[in-house]
Scaffold this active site. Structure first.
Site, PDB file in Angstrom:
ATOM      1  N   GLU A  44       1.632   5.205   3.175  1.00  0.00           N
ATOM      2  CA  GLU A  44       3.109   4.748   3.585  1.00  0.00           C
ATOM      3  C   GLU A  44       3.040   3.149   3.632  1.00  0.00           C
ATOM      4  O   GLU A  44       4.059   2.544   3.267  1.00  0.00           O
ATOM      5  CB  GLU A  44       3.517   5.294   4.769  1.00  0.00           C
ATOM      6  CG  GLU A  44       3.393   6.863   4.944  1.00  0.00           C
ATOM      7  CD  GLU A  44       3.961   7.790   3.643  1.00  0.00           C
ATOM      8  OE1 GLU A  44       4.961   7.092   3.160  1.00  0.00           O
ATOM      9  OE2 GLU A  44       3.494   8.676   3.273  1.00  0.00           O
ATOM     10  N   TYR A  59       1.556  11.597  -8.213  1.00  0.00           N
ATOM     11  CA  TYR A  59       0.732  11.064  -7.190  1.00  0.00           C
ATOM     12  C   TYR A  59      -1.079  10.829  -8.100  1.00  0.00           C
ATOM     13  O   TYR A  59      -1.597   9.715  -8.105  1.00  0.00           O
ATOM     14  CB  TYR A  59       0.510  11.783  -5.986  1.00  0.00           C
ATOM     15  CG  TYR A  59       1.568  11.826  -5.054  1.00  0.00           C
ATOM     16  CD1 TYR A  59       1.724  11.150  -3.996  1.00  0.00           C
ATOM     17  CD2 TYR A  59       2.772  12.523  -5.250  1.00  0.00           C
ATOM     18  CE1 TYR A  59       2.692  11.234  -3.152  1.00  0.00           C
ATOM     19  CE2 TYR A  59       3.808  12.546  -4.472  1.00  0.00           C
ATOM     20  CZ  TYR A  59       3.800  12.106  -3.312  1.00  0.00           C
ATOM     21  OH  TYR A  59       4.953  12.033  -2.480  1.00  0.00           O
TER      22      TYR A  59
END
Length: 623
Positions: free
Chosen positions: A321, A402
């Site tokens: 993040e 991803y």
């Protein structure tokens, strides 16, 4: 994608609207691949540049009510602006002086919501009075019993990908960046936090009626899905000069211990790819119903409590993040067809942060597991020819954007050398800061600023095959972990019939557990599963990753002694990564699993965020 200046815009196909003034807050892209089919907006005619919210949080009705004031940038002869709205109750629209403006809400689309069209009559600022609905897709209203403290209610938003239109009437597209400010009025015993700078202090402003008012500001243009907030019985703990953690009091100590390395992460990330441009990096640990591992809301990352395992083995989620502060928040995919530009870049960057802090072997362990996940996801999405294994296009099931995306970048690093690659990436983030991006735009930049006309390098990288073709190119890079190789040796012995007691997993990290449990063949006898569970305590594991992986194996074998654990887990954990595979596994088990899946969902649906509940509904329906 050369934007802002009119001459450059005419040459490069960027928006003349964005080019009208050098003070335009953020560029937009108008090349064909930048067309966002998930918004009703037409930003080339009229676009939102700033959102100002003034909302009352009403737990009794489970609604937000108030106003949204939108600053606009319009083409010369623009007559109207089109916004996105999903089931909002609009009561009025005026200009900045209170003059009523004509407006209309179009037909509702089940995925996109409705087009909200406002006739501007020359207005460059409009004010919408409205209220959200109790079932707004971006919002989850939690009763006290679903919180850690069990005494006060909780509310949080989750906007990615196109859910914020259910509480903010704006142009809900990642390619239309907007600055914003907000005022939230909440019950006096609760605290509001947002993904922006706090203007009213941690406790807000006390009002005569007993409520509290909290004010926030984001002065940098962001994609609107990053506007986020939470309201609850929240406490704060500082972790360093730029960072801290918010959560309920009962989780505060554990969260602060788990995230104690965050300042080092910020330093490592900044050393790699340039300064951290958002001021603070605070974190919010939410209740277990939060649907994701984390959400990269600027200045306030949202995190699931499932990553708190006491050994910091899952703080790669925090690194992920944080990395989004560059890849995703700073440079953002212009449309969701290119989500890999956010997630693939970030997964690669996350691994580099972990290597900088904890060494090459720790990073190799994460990369090795990512390889496993990538191969499973490619197989699940049609293999080497499956259309959903492409990077550019609609994401498939799992995490291809991803894992394949990060392997694409790892391949470039390996081919050109780390020093050259890092210098390029740092300059890339500088060139495109606070701008949207497409796959075509990235490849153009890569060719201009890294390859520089080298045909042999172009051939070896296979850029177009990685970006647009299905499957995995033959120059993919598999980093292998010695730590996981030791687990593999134990796995081989167990799969050959060795006793479970020989596994000896004391001190294992989450990643070692996952390598072992996911490596066990899916067909096992009830006696073997009983031995495994009783020896390793899998059904009562407090590590959510371990418990989910074990339950997947149990479901695959219709192992009924694990059902009590499954029912308890499915009703207390709402993270999609850990829950969806269980429902998927049940559906594969015919009538036996179908009955259990329906029963589980009926019991647990109220504990899931709407985005997870919707996904599970589709699994159960067989979609």
């Amino acid at each position: 994608m050369r934007m802002i200046l009119l001459a450059a815009a005419l040459l490069a196909g960027a928006s003349p609207l964005a080019a009208q003034t050098a003070t335009a807050p953020a560029p937009i892209l108008t090349t064909p691949e930048a067309k966002d089919v998930w918004t009703h907006a037409d930003p080339e005619v009229a676009r939102v540049t700033h959102v100002s919210l003034n909302l009352d949080v009403d737990f009794a009705t489970r609604t937000l009510g108030g106003t949204a004031t939108l600053d606009l940038l319009t083409a010369k002869n623009a007559q109207s602006i089109v916004l996105d709205a999903d089931n909002l109750a609009i009561s009025s629209v005026t200009d900045a002086n209170g003059k009523p403006l004509k407006w209309a809400v179009g037909d509702a689309d089940p995925e996109l919501g409705s087009a909200l069209t406002v006739e501007l009559d020359g207005a460059q600022r409009i004010v919408l009075a409205y209220r959200s609905r109790p079932g707004a897709n971006a919002l989850q209203w939690l009763p006290p019993e679903m919180t850690a403290g069990k005494t006060k209610p909780y509310l949080f938003s989750q906007g990615q990908a196109i859910l914020n239109r259910s509480w903010i009437p704006t142009q809900d597209s990642p390619g239309i960046r907007q600055t914003w400010d907000a005022t939230l009025t909440v019950p006096g015993d609760l605290v509001a936090v947002m993904s922006g700078e706090k203007l009213s202090g941690d406790k807000g402003e006390a009002l005569p009626d007993g409520r509290r008012r909290f004010r926030f500001r984001m002065d940098k243009p962001v994609p609107p899905y990053l506007i986020a907030f939470a309201v609850g019985d929240l406490k704060f703990r500082s972790l360093g000069p730029r960072s801290g953690v918010w959560t309920e009091a009962t989780m505060l100590d554990a969260a602060a211990r788990e995230f104690g390395d965050v300042e080092k992460m910020i330093d490592a990330a900044s050393a790699l790819y340039g300064p951290y441009r958002w001021g603070r990096y605070d974190m919010l640990v939410l209740p277990p119903s939060f649907p994701y591992g984390g959400m990269e809301n600027p200045m306030l990352t949202f995190l699931t409590p499932t990553i708190i395992t006491g050994d910091r083995s899952n703080t790669d989620v925090v690194a992920h993040e944080l990395a989004h502060s560059w890849s995703g928040n700073l440079v953002t995919n212009a449309t969701w067809s290119d989500s890999w530009l956010n997630e693939g870049f970030t997964t690669y960057f996350e691994n580099r942060i972990m290597e900088a802090l904890y060494g090459k072997e720790r990073a190799a362990m994460y990369a090795d597991l990512d390889w496993d996940n990538m191969m499973r996801d490619i197989d699940a999405n049609g293999g080497q020819t499956g259309a959903k294994t492409r990077l550019h296009g609609a994401p498939g099931d799992g995490t291809v954007d991803y894992t394949k995306g990060s392997n694409f970048l790892r391949m470039i690093e390996t081919t050109v050398g780390r020093a050259r690659w890092d210098a390029y990436l740092k300059s890339y983030f500088d060139r495109h800061a606070f701008q949207p991006q497409t796959t075509a735009g990235f490849l153009t930049d890569l060719r201009e600023n890294l390859l520089k006309g080298d045909p042999a390098l172009e051939l070896s990288l296979q850029l177009d095959r990685w970006s647009y073709a299905a499957g995995l190119p033959d120059n993919a890079v598999h980093h292998k972990s010695a730590t996981l190789a030791a687990v593999d040796a134990k796995l081989v012995a167990f799969n050959a019939g060795g006793p479970a007691r020989a596994i000896a997993p004391e001190g294992w990290t989450t990643q070692q557990w996952l390598r072992f449990l996911n490596g066990i063949p899916r067909t096992q006898s009830a006696a073997r599963l009983k031995e495994l569970d009783e020896t390793l305590g899998l059904s009562v594991s407090t590590n959510a990753y371990v418990r989910s992986a074990w339950l997947e194996l149990a479901i695959a074998n219709r192992y009924e002694p694990a059902l009590p654990s499954l029912r308890q887990f499915a009703g207390t954990v709402g993270r999609g990564l850990l829950i969806r595979p269980l429902y998927t596994g049940l559906k594969r088990q015919g009538a036996w699993g179908d009955a259990i899946a329906h029963d589980l969902f009926a019991r647990s649906r109220a504990t899931y965020h709407p985005v997870v509940a919707s996904g599970i509904e589709k699994i159960i329906a067989g979609d």
